[in-house]
Structures are given as structure tokens and as C-alpha cells.
Design a protein around this motif. Structure first.
Motif, PDB file in Angstrom:
ATOM      1  N   THR A  16      37.890  56.122  48.762  1.00  0.00           N
ATOM      2  CA  THR A  16      36.477  56.110  48.419  1.00  0.00           C
ATOM      3  C   THR A  16      36.442  55.350  47.012  1.00  0.00           C
ATOM      4  O   THR A  16      35.510  54.530  46.617  1.00  0.00           O
ATOM      5  CB  THR A  16      35.798  57.383  48.367  1.00  0.00           C
ATOM      6  OG1 THR A  16      35.853  57.960  49.596  1.00  0.00           O
ATOM      7  CG2 THR A  16      34.268  57.450  47.838  1.00  0.00           C
ATOM      8  N   LEU A  17      37.194  55.961  46.072  1.00  0.00           N
ATOM      9  CA  LEU A  17      37.433  55.347  44.547  1.00  0.00           C
ATOM     10  C   LEU A  17      37.506  53.859  44.630  1.00  0.00           C
ATOM     11  O   LEU A  17      36.989  53.034  44.117  1.00  0.00           O
ATOM     12  CB  LEU A  17      38.161  55.947  43.776  1.00  0.00           C
ATOM     13  CG  LEU A  17      38.453  55.361  42.381  1.00  0.00           C
ATOM     14  CD1 LEU A  17      37.223  55.688  41.596  1.00  0.00           C
ATOM     15  CD2 LEU A  17      39.893  56.185  41.823  1.00  0.00           C
ATOM     16  N   HIS A  67      38.118  46.620  48.913  1.00  0.00           N
ATOM     17  CA  HIS A  67      38.096  47.188  50.150  1.00  0.00           C
ATOM     18  C   HIS A  67      39.225  46.968  51.011  1.00  0.00           C
ATOM     19  O   HIS A  67      39.451  48.096  51.677  1.00  0.00           O
ATOM     20  CB  HIS A  67      37.092  46.041  50.727  1.00  0.00           C
ATOM     21  CG  HIS A  67      35.645  45.803  50.007  1.00  0.00           C
ATOM     22  ND1 HIS A  67      35.217  44.843  49.786  1.00  0.00           N
ATOM     23  CD2 HIS A  67      35.143  46.910  49.253  1.00  0.00           C
ATOM     24  CE1 HIS A  67      34.114  44.935  48.907  1.00  0.00           C
ATOM     25  NE2 HIS A  67      33.977  46.257  48.671  1.00  0.00           N
ATOM     26  N   ARG A  90      34.409  51.894  45.892  1.00  0.00           N
ATOM     27  CA  ARG A  90      33.545  51.833  44.924  1.00  0.00           C
ATOM     28  C   ARG A  90      33.934  50.785  44.027  1.00  0.00           C
ATOM     29  O   ARG A  90      32.807  50.166  43.273  1.00  0.00           O
ATOM     30  CB  ARG A  90      33.387  53.082  44.095  1.00  0.00           C
ATOM     31  CG  ARG A  90      32.600  54.268  45.078  1.00  0.00           C
ATOM     32  CD  ARG A  90      32.357  55.393  44.255  1.00  0.00           C
ATOM     33  NE  ARG A  90      31.673  56.209  45.327  1.00  0.00           N
ATOM     34  CZ  ARG A  90      31.753  57.582  45.007  1.00  0.00           C
ATOM     35  NH1 ARG A  90      32.310  58.331  44.105  1.00  0.00           N
ATOM     36  NH2 ARG A  90      30.941  58.501  45.875  1.00  0.00           N
ATOM     37  N   ARG A  91      35.226  50.454  43.852  1.00  0.00           N
ATOM     38  CA  ARG A  91      35.749  49.440  42.748  1.00  0.00           C
ATOM     39  C   ARG A  91      35.687  48.021  43.556  1.00  0.00           C
ATOM     40  O   ARG A  91      36.229  47.285  42.789  1.00  0.00           O
ATOM     41  CB  ARG A  91      37.013  50.090  42.189  1.00  0.00           C
ATOM     42  CG  ARG A  91      36.980  51.061  41.160  1.00  0.00           C
ATOM     43  CD  ARG A  91      38.076  51.589  40.595  1.00  0.00           C
ATOM     44  NE  ARG A  91      38.195  52.661  39.711  1.00  0.00           N
ATOM     45  CZ  ARG A  91      39.040  53.074  39.035  1.00  0.00           C
ATOM     46  NH1 ARG A  91      40.255  52.731  39.063  1.00  0.00           N
ATOM     47  NH2 ARG A  91      38.573  54.294  38.005  1.00  0.00           N
ATOM     48  N   ASP A 141      32.561  51.774  56.178  1.00  0.00           N
ATOM     49  CA  ASP A 141      32.089  50.954  55.033  1.00  0.00           C
ATOM     50  C   ASP A 141      33.115  50.035  54.710  1.00  0.00           C
ATOM     51  O   ASP A 141      32.783  48.648  54.406  1.00  0.00           O
ATOM     52  CB  ASP A 141      31.946  51.711  53.794  1.00  0.00           C
ATOM     53  CG  ASP A 141      30.632  52.662  54.326  1.00  0.00           C
ATOM     54  OD1 ASP A 141      30.070  52.173  55.416  1.00  0.00           O
ATOM     55  OD2 ASP A 141      30.261  53.776  53.684  1.00  0.00           O
TER      56      ASP A 141
END
Length: 142
Positions: free
Chosen positions: A25-26, A33, A29-30, A59
Motif C-alpha cells: 500500500t505504501l 505501482h 501511494r508513492r 488498484d
């Protein structure tokens, strides 16, 4: 910078699905991908029903698909998004977006089926309904 797909970095993480999901997830978010895929896949290998990891992986694949489209790699984009749909088959949004990619690729029958799936999942999905109507208009004009 760590490449999370390498055995060295991945092996440094415990087989704790929550930790793996948090790392994925981190990275997501950065904007990293591709690097998010390995920890998210590993989280799901350890705990297949972990919903946040499934959503995160879906995602990440959708973002990679978007990046591929922007780079003109349609086949790659379809592969990424196809996997995202297989991870979240109950998502009307995923079905709608994938159908849009199929239509861009000229695969109209598959696009129509995708928009119909989106509407079956969410009868009020406005974009899927509009996309399906545009497809029908296009076919009538031929």
C-alpha cells in the motif's frame, strides 16, 4: 531504492500478510505501482482472503494499465486490467473500465459484455449505461 520484486528485499519481510499489505500500500501511494505487486501478491499467498491486499493489488494493476495506455502499449494494458478484473470480479467500476479498454482496442463485443456485467453488478452505474448507449449508437451509424 529497493526493488520489492527481488528475492533479497522480499525475503527481508516477514510472512505477515498485514505487514506485506502495508508495504504494498505504501509503495502504491508513492506511485511505485510495479514494485507494489510483489508484497501484495505475497500477502495474498499467505492469506488469500485479505480484502485490503486484493483491493491494493487490483488498484496497482489498474494503475499499471493506465501507465501502459499512456505509453501506447494497449495489449499490456489489457493484460494488467484483465488481471485486476479477475481479482475483483464483483466491482462494477473495474468491469466498466476494462470494457472501455476493450472498446479502445476495437473489441466491441467483449466491451458490450463488460458493460452489461457492470450494469448487472450495479444497475445504477451511470458510466456503464452511457458507454453501452454510445456503443449502440456507434453500431447503428455503421
Amino acid at each position: 531504492k529497493c526493488d520489492w520484486s527481488s528475492d533479497v528485499c522480499s525475503s527481508d519481510l516477514p510472512d505477515n500478510p498485514t505487514t506485506l499489505n502495508n508495504v504494498g500500500t505504501l509503495l502504491l501511494r508513492r506511485g511505485r505501482h510495479a514494485e507494489a505487486l510483489a508484497p501484495l501478491r505475497r500477502a495474498l499467498a499467505v492469506q488469500p482472503g485479505l480484502a485490503p491486499a486484493r483491493e491494493g493489488l487490483s488498484d496497482a494493476l489498474a494503475m499499471l494499465s493506465r501507465d501502459s495506455i499512456q505509453a501506447g502499449r494497449v495489449a499490456e494494458a489489457l493484460a494488467y486490467y484483465g488481471e485486476a478484473v479477475s481479482i475483483e470480479p464483483g466491482s462494477a467500476e473495474r468491469q466498466n473500465d476494462y470494457a472501455g479498454l476493450l472498446a479502445q482496442a476495437g473489441r466491441y463485443d467483449e466491451a458490450e459484455a463488460g458493460w452489461r456485467r457492470a450494469l448487472a453488478l450495479d444497475p445504477g452505474h451511470r458510466l456503464a449505461r452511457e458507454n453501452l448507449e454510445r456503443l449502440h449508437q456507434m453500431r447503428r451509424q455503421r
